[in-house]
Design an enzyme around this catalytic site. Structure first.
Site, PDB file in Angstrom:
ATOM      1  N   CYS A 117       0.804  -1.235   0.000  1.00  0.00           N
ATOM      2  CA  CYS A 117       0.000   0.000   0.000  1.00  0.00           C
ATOM      3  C   CYS A 117       0.831   1.276   0.000  1.00  0.00           C
ATOM      4  O   CYS A 117       0.338   2.338  -0.355  1.00  0.00           O
ATOM      5  CB  CYS A 117      -0.942   0.001   1.190  1.00  0.00           C
ATOM      6  SG  CYS A 117      -2.098  -1.374   1.141  1.00  0.00           S
ATOM      7  N   HIS A 257      -3.859   7.250   3.008  1.00  0.00           N
ATOM      8  CA  HIS A 257      -4.162   5.936   2.431  1.00  0.00           C
ATOM      9  C   HIS A 257      -5.604   5.588   2.796  1.00  0.00           C
ATOM     10  O   HIS A 257      -6.013   5.711   3.961  1.00  0.00           O
ATOM     11  CB  HIS A 257      -3.187   4.909   3.016  1.00  0.00           C
ATOM     12  CG  HIS A 257      -3.441   3.511   2.578  1.00  0.00           C
ATOM     13  ND1 HIS A 257      -3.793   3.172   1.288  1.00  0.00           N
ATOM     14  CD2 HIS A 257      -3.390   2.331   3.272  1.00  0.00           C
ATOM     15  CE1 HIS A 257      -3.946   1.862   1.209  1.00  0.00           C
ATOM     16  NE2 HIS A 257      -3.724   1.338   2.393  1.00  0.00           N
ATOM     17  N   ASN A 287     -10.208  -0.174  -0.211  1.00  0.00           N
ATOM     18  CA  ASN A 287      -8.747  -0.085  -0.149  1.00  0.00           C
ATOM     19  C   ASN A 287      -8.172  -0.680  -1.441  1.00  0.00           C
ATOM     20  O   ASN A 287      -8.254  -1.887  -1.663  1.00  0.00           O
ATOM     21  CB  ASN A 287      -8.256  -0.857   1.081  1.00  0.00           C
ATOM     22  CG  ASN A 287      -6.742  -0.851   1.222  1.00  0.00           C
ATOM     23  OD1 ASN A 287      -6.022  -0.459   0.314  1.00  0.00           O
ATOM     24  ND2 ASN A 287      -6.260  -1.293   2.371  1.00  0.00           N
TER      25      ASN A 287
HETATM   26  O1  UT7 Z   1      -3.690  -1.237   3.489  1.00  0.00           O
HETATM   27  C1  UT7 Z   1      -3.425  -1.799   4.731  1.00  0.00           C
HETATM   28  C2  UT7 Z   1      -4.378  -2.937   4.907  1.00  0.00           C
HETATM   29  N1  UT7 Z   1      -5.028  -3.135   6.116  1.00  0.00           N
HETATM   30  C3  UT7 Z   1      -5.724  -2.296   6.897  1.00  0.00           C
HETATM   31  O2  UT7 Z   1      -5.724  -1.121   6.785  1.00  0.00           O
HETATM   32  C4  UT7 Z   1      -6.544  -2.926   7.965  1.00  0.00           C
HETATM   33  C5  UT7 Z   1      -6.531  -2.201   9.280  1.00  0.00           C
HETATM   34  N2  UT7 Z   1      -7.545  -2.776  10.149  1.00  0.00           N
HETATM   35  C6  UT7 Z   1      -8.847  -2.496  10.022  1.00  0.00           C
HETATM   36  O3  UT7 Z   1      -9.239  -1.704   9.181  1.00  0.00           O
HETATM   37  C7  UT7 Z   1      -9.804  -3.140  10.991  1.00  0.00           C
HETATM   38  O4  UT7 Z   1      -9.073  -3.853  11.968  1.00  0.00           O
HETATM   39  C8  UT7 Z   1     -10.821  -4.098  10.299  1.00  0.00           C
HETATM   40  C9  UT7 Z   1     -11.821  -3.291   9.472  1.00  0.00           C
HETATM   41  C10 UT7 Z   1     -10.104  -5.088   9.428  1.00  0.00           C
HETATM   42  C11 UT7 Z   1     -11.620  -4.847  11.341  1.00  0.00           C
HETATM   43  O5  UT7 Z   1     -12.253  -3.936  12.231  1.00  0.00           O
HETATM   44  P1  UT7 Z   1     -12.130  -4.112  13.813  1.00  0.00           P
HETATM   45  O6  UT7 Z   1     -12.952  -3.073  14.422  1.00  0.00           O
HETATM   46  O7  UT7 Z   1     -10.661  -4.172  14.143  1.00  0.00           O
HETATM   47  O8  UT7 Z   1     -12.829  -5.507  13.995  1.00  0.00           O
HETATM   48  P2  UT7 Z   1     -12.243  -6.827  14.685  1.00  0.00           P
HETATM   49  O9  UT7 Z   1     -11.277  -7.503  13.793  1.00  0.00           O
HETATM   50  O10 UT7 Z   1     -11.848  -6.490  16.079  1.00  0.00           O
HETATM   51  O11 UT7 Z   1     -13.553  -7.720  14.744  1.00  0.00           O
HETATM   52  C12 UT7 Z   1     -14.695  -7.338  15.525  1.00  0.00           C
HETATM   53  C13 UT7 Z   1     -15.791  -8.343  15.273  1.00  0.00           C
HETATM   54  C14 UT7 Z   1     -15.308  -9.801  15.380  1.00  0.00           C
HETATM   55  O12 UT7 Z   1     -16.350 -10.555  15.983  1.00  0.00           O
HETATM   56  P3  UT7 Z   1     -16.266 -10.932  17.553  1.00  0.00           P
HETATM   57  O13 UT7 Z   1     -15.014 -11.718  17.717  1.00  0.00           O
HETATM   58  O14 UT7 Z   1     -16.234  -9.621  18.277  1.00  0.00           O
HETATM   59  O15 UT7 Z   1     -17.521 -11.713  17.753  1.00  0.00           O
HETATM   60  C15 UT7 Z   1     -15.161 -10.233  13.951  1.00  0.00           C
HETATM   61  O16 UT7 Z   1     -15.330 -11.616  13.765  1.00  0.00           O
HETATM   62  O17 UT7 Z   1     -16.307  -8.195  13.938  1.00  0.00           O
HETATM   63  C16 UT7 Z   1     -16.291  -9.474  13.281  1.00  0.00           C
HETATM   64  N3  UT7 Z   1     -16.114  -9.252  11.864  1.00  0.00           N
HETATM   65  C17 UT7 Z   1     -17.136  -9.024  11.021  1.00  0.00           C
HETATM   66  N4  UT7 Z   1     -18.466  -8.967  11.226  1.00  0.00           N
HETATM   67  C18 UT7 Z   1     -19.233  -8.692  10.163  1.00  0.00           C
HETATM   68  C19 UT7 Z   1     -14.944  -9.211  11.164  1.00  0.00           C
HETATM   69  N5  UT7 Z   1     -15.221  -8.954   9.866  1.00  0.00           N
HETATM   70  C20 UT7 Z   1     -16.563  -8.837   9.760  1.00  0.00           C
HETATM   71  C21 UT7 Z   1     -17.428  -8.586   8.680  1.00  0.00           C
HETATM   72  N6  UT7 Z   1     -18.746  -8.509   8.927  1.00  0.00           N
HETATM   73  N7  UT7 Z   1     -16.979  -8.378   7.418  1.00  0.00           N
END
Ligand code: UT7
Length: 337
Positions: A117, A257, A287
């Protein structure tokens, strides 16, 4: 800058996005997710996905032709082509080589740069050195990725985030000593395992087993990358602005980004940049890896949000884990459309 160096400007900008729109509602039918979750956690409403006949070099070509036309620079005068990509058409030759031939940039040096990225800003910094030192007059810098090709469409934690795109810039000497003012690039390889595609290289060559284990898809520890991003964006932006001899009040447009609206908002707040000076298009494209910055910069210029005389701060983070921040003073050479 020493006296025998010169300024380096962006003379032309271009972008390419596939026509096909994939909405959050469609994703609801593919994995266990919801429009509401995606919008509130990421800011994304839809993204563009390339059809099966399109490869990364096709989008790079489209963006390049547009940038060259707008710069009024013929492809034959391009002396170096750098393509930043993690989804090349094939492992080798480079996507830049394929592009060079298709553009008719005969004899131009061509190579790919594989840093994810942060790729566009890394490539811009490399290209800048060649122009500043007078080694080359005209360099074409492109960032293009089809992340859809390495997305695991069964993994809801990643498949909702990404889209396909390419963006291009033509670099040439500026009339004065302005143009690209400063860059700050860096990396922390101890976090490399948080964002990777494990197979397909020399560690895990493609085999039946690697395919079965879904190792040819992008794997990410989102929470760790999130934590890294907020700090890296703040720190690198501050360093780039300091190196440019400016303050954040001098920044007319902040182009972060486009990975997550929460990361964008947190970084803008930390830097004290008001929301009206932050460019956001993550809602429409998701992204798009290295393409986020050149696509956003091109759009901002096309829409008259930025133009000659403006200072743009672009800040990225990504695989590596790495960061890159660049301050660009847009000059008269970037003509109005
Ligand atoms: O270019 C660089 C690339 N990467 C990035 O920029 C990613 C940076 N990270 C992020 O943007 C965020 O961490 C994410 C958007 C990927 C995830 O958001 P988060 O607020 O960190 O969520 P999390 O991973 O802590 O997950 C929270 C909950 C989980 O469920 P439980 O364990 O709380 O029951 C996940 O299983 O959300 C769940 N979850 C979803 N639910 C619905 C994860 N993905 C999804 C989804 N739909 N697509």
């Amino acid at each position: 800058m020493t006296t025998d160096e010169r300024g380096v400007s962006i003379w032309g900008l271009g972008r390419a996005l596939p026509e096909r729109v994939l909405t959050n509602r469609e994703l609801e039918t593919m994995v266990d997710t919801s429009d509401e979750w995606i919008k509130t956690r990421t800011g994304i409403s839809e993204r563009r996905i390339a059809d099966e006949h399109t490869a990364t070099s096709d989008l790079c070509y489209e963006a390049s032709v547009q940038a060259l036309e707008r710069a009024a620079v013929p492809a034959e005068s391009v002396e170096l082509i750098i393509v930043a990509t993690v989804t090349p058409d094939m492992v080798f030759p480079s996507t830049a080589s394929l592009l060079q031939d298709r553009l008719g940039a005969e004899g131009a040096a061509a190579f790919d740069l594989q840093v994810g990225c942060t790729g566009f800003l890394y490539a811009l910094a490399v290209a800048e050195q060649f122009v500043r030192s007078s080694a080359y007059e005209t360099v074409l810098v492109i960032a293009g990725d089809l992340l859809s090709r390495i997305t695991d469409w069964e993994d809801r934690a990643t498949c909702v985030l990404f889209g396909d795109a390419a963006g291009a810039a033509v670099l040439r000497p500026s009339g004065g000593d302005d143009g690209i003012l400063a860059s700050y690039l860096g990396n922390d390889g101890s976090g490399a395992h948080h964002l990777q595609m494990p197979a397909g290289g020399s560690r895990h060559p493609a085999r039946m087993e690697t395919v079965k284990k879904r190792m040819h898809y992008l794997k990410m520890n989102g929470r760790e990358v999130f934590k890294f991003a907020v700090k890296a964006m703040g720190d690198s932006a501050a360093e780039a602005v300091r190196r440019a001899g400016l303050t954040f009040d001098d920044i007319d447009c902040y182009i972060p980004h486009q990975a997550n609206i929460r990361i964008i908002d947190a970084s803008a707040k930390r830097l004290g940049i008001p929301r009206e000076r932050v460019y956001v298009n993550i809602d429409r494209y998701g992204n798009t890896s290295g393409a986020t910055v050149p696509v956003a910069l091109t759009e901002a210029w096309e829409d008259g949000i930025v133009g000659p005389g403006d200072n743009v701060l672009a800040v990225t983070f990504g695989a590596g884990l790495g960061w890159a921040a660049t301050v660009i003073h847009l000059t008269e050479e970037l003509r109005h459309l």
